[in-house]
Design an enzyme around this catalytic site. Structure first.
Site, short mmCIF file in Angstrom:
data_model
loop_
_atom_site.label_atom_id
_atom_site.label_comp_id
_atom_site.label_asym_id
_atom_site.label_seq_id
_atom_site.Cartn_x
_atom_site.Cartn_y
_atom_site.Cartn_z
N GLY A 152 0.84 -1.19 0.00
CA GLY A 152 0.00 0.00 0.00
C GLY A 152 0.87 1.24 0.00
N GLN B 267 3.01 9.82 1.04
CA GLN B 267 4.33 9.17 1.04
C GLN B 267 5.17 9.52 -0.18
OE1 GLN B 267 2.47 5.18 2.11
NE2 GLN B 267 4.38 5.09 3.24
N CYS C 201 6.04 0.12 7.39
CA CYS C 201 5.63 1.27 6.60
C CYS C 201 6.81 1.70 5.73
CB CYS C 201 5.21 2.41 7.52
SG CYS C 201 4.68 3.90 6.65
N LEU C 202 6.55 1.97 4.45
CA LEU C 202 7.64 2.33 3.54
C LEU C 202 8.31 3.65 3.96
CD1 LEU C 202 6.07 1.36 0.09
CD2 LEU C 202 7.78 0.10 1.41
N HIS D 50 -4.36 1.27 7.57
CA HIS D 50 -3.04 1.91 7.63
C HIS D 50 -2.95 3.04 6.59
CE1 HIS D 50 1.52 1.59 8.11
NE2 HIS D 50 1.40 2.31 7.01
N GLU D 51 -3.41 2.76 5.36
CA GLU D 51 -3.30 3.76 4.28
C GLU D 51 -4.26 4.92 4.46
OE1 GLU D 51 -0.73 3.66 2.52
OE2 GLU D 51 -0.22 1.63 3.10
N HIS E 40 -2.86 7.31 6.72
CA HIS E 40 -1.90 8.18 6.03
C HIS E 40 -2.60 9.37 5.35
CE1 HIS E 40 2.14 6.53 6.17
NE2 HIS E 40 1.76 5.33 5.76
ZN ZN Z 1 2.65 3.51 5.84
#
Ligand code: ZN
Length: 192
Positions: free
Chosen positions: A45, A50, A107-108, A149-150, A153
């Site tokens: 995701g 991000q 998380c990226l 999670h997304e 964000h």
């Molecule tokens: Zn993340």
């Protein structure tokens, strides 16, 4: 095109996304770039924040994960998860329900940081798809977790905000160092 993924300490990660009123060519191009970026980073995701854009936009694809099942329901009937992938959610609104379940998350924007996060098991999603068509479905398992999670964000919320205090304390040095590196690279005019 693969875009740079911003890391913890970048101000975009704390910005609530603006609603997308029209699916312009720029938005279509951003969606394509976000998929390129997510797949290149082996993520499931990625939110617009991000890649430094404060928008109500996220992309997901859980097909690469074989050991953590996902569920999907549309109009009260189960749907094959793979058929709904890849997934674009624009202006998503969630209603979460069910038991609270702990599960590992990364998380990226937080390289090499993983922690157990407790979230509701299921989520009802109301959003627009990549064509701007309204969609509604219920997701559970890994997909339900990834969507929560997304969508956090796109509202400027990070998984560290959901960590138990003890876990966050244990990670404090790592988190402070990451934030510091990001701020230094921003101050250095590196463009991230
Ligand atoms: Zn993340």
């Amino acid at each position: 095109m693969i875009l740079p993924i911003v890391q913890y300490g970048h101000p975009a990660l704390r910005q609530k996304g603006a609603r997308i009123e029209k699916i312009t060519p720029e938005i279509r191009s951003l969606v394509a770039d976000m998929f390129d970026t997510m797949y290149a980073a082996a993520g499931i995701g990625l939110a617009a924040q991000q890649v430094g854009r404060a928008l109500q936009l996220t992309v997901l694809d859980v097909r690469g994960v074989k050991d953590r099942p996902s569920t999907l329901e549309k109009n009260g009937s189960p749907v094959e998860v793979a058929e709904a992938m890849p997934l674009v959610l624009i202006n998503p609104v969630l209603r979460s329900f069910g038991d609270l379940v702990a599960g590992p998350e990364g998380c990226l924007s937080f390289p090499e940081i993983y922690e157990e996060i407790t979230r509701p098991a299921s989520v009802e999603v109301t959003a627009l798809d990549a064509q701007g068509v309204p969609v509604q479905f219920i997701a559970g398992g890994l997909l339900g977790r990834a969507i929560q999670h997304e969508v956090d964000h796109v509202n400027g919320i990070l998984f560290i905000d959901r960590m138990p205090l003890t876990a966050k304390r244990a990670l404090k040095q790592e988190l402070d160092a990451l934030q510091q590196r990001t701020k230094e690279s921003l101050a250095g005019g590196g463009g991230r």
